[in-house]
Design a protein around this motif. Structure first.
Motif, PDB file in Angstrom:
ATOM      1  N   ALA A  11       0.606  -1.267   0.019  1.00 11.98           N
ATOM      2  CA  ALA A  11      -0.027  -0.022  -0.062  1.00 11.98           C
ATOM      3  C   ALA A  11       0.786   1.202   0.026  1.00 11.98           C
ATOM      4  O   ALA A  11       0.694   2.193  -0.680  1.00 11.98           O
ATOM      5  N   ASP A  20      -2.810   3.699  -7.185  1.00 13.80           N
ATOM      6  CA  ASP A  20      -3.105   2.293  -6.373  1.00 13.80           C
ATOM      7  C   ASP A  20      -2.090   1.461  -6.386  1.00 13.80           C
ATOM      8  O   ASP A  20      -1.189   1.553  -7.417  1.00 13.80           O
ATOM      9  N   ALA A  41      -8.386  -1.464  -3.468  1.00 11.35           N
ATOM     10  CA  ALA A  41      -7.463  -0.152  -3.156  1.00 11.35           C
ATOM     11  C   ALA A  41      -8.276   0.909  -3.334  1.00 11.35           C
ATOM     12  O   ALA A  41      -9.077   0.918  -4.561  1.00 11.35           O
ATOM     13  N   TRP A  43      -7.041   4.960  -3.693  1.00 10.01           N
ATOM     14  CA  TRP A  43      -6.429   5.994  -3.905  1.00 10.01           C
ATOM     15  C   TRP A  43      -6.760   7.333  -4.345  1.00 10.01           C
ATOM     16  O   TRP A  43      -7.630   7.321  -5.256  1.00 10.01           O
TER      17      TRP A  43
END
Length: 119
Positions: A11, A20, A41, A43
């Motif tokens: 991450a 991501d 994910a 982002w």
């Protein structure tokens, strides 16, 4: 459910790159024998604070919104960020009750419940 050092590193790599994380680098087996049964994910960049990003993921992720993966109303990726937030991780047949073994665990749900005085 646990936060693990190995998954945190993946991450963090995505955050440093401004995108991501590389989902293909998420291992199927975690240190200690646990399995990854679901990974996603979200982002966001350019928001003043995390609340703005969360609001956009929840309410502006569909057609006509800010989701770059939702160019057409029929795209399966419309509302994908919202789905990630609202997903029931414990609902997967392979992890009823949701627990994972990871020797690199940083923070577990059991620890969180204790800190939050949830019984």
């Amino acid at each position: 459910m646990v936060l693990s050092k190995s998954l945190n590193a993946i991450a963090q790599g995505g955050a440093r790159a401004g995108r991501d994380p590389a989902m293909k680098s998420v291992p199927r087996r975690l240190h200690g024998g646990g399995r990854t049964v679901y990974a996603s994910a979200n982002w966001a960049g350019g928001w003043v604070n995390p609340f703005g990003a969360d609001y956009a993921w929840m309410y502006d992720d569909g057609p006509g919104g800010n989701n770059l993966d939702c160019r057409a109303a029929t795209s399966r990726l419309c509302w994908g960020h919202r789905d990630n937030i609202l997903n029931r991780f414990g609902g997967h047949a392979s992890c009823p009750g949701a627990s994972a073994l990871a020797t690199d665990a940083v923070f577990t749900w059991a620890k969180a419940k204790k800190l939050l005085h949830i019984h």
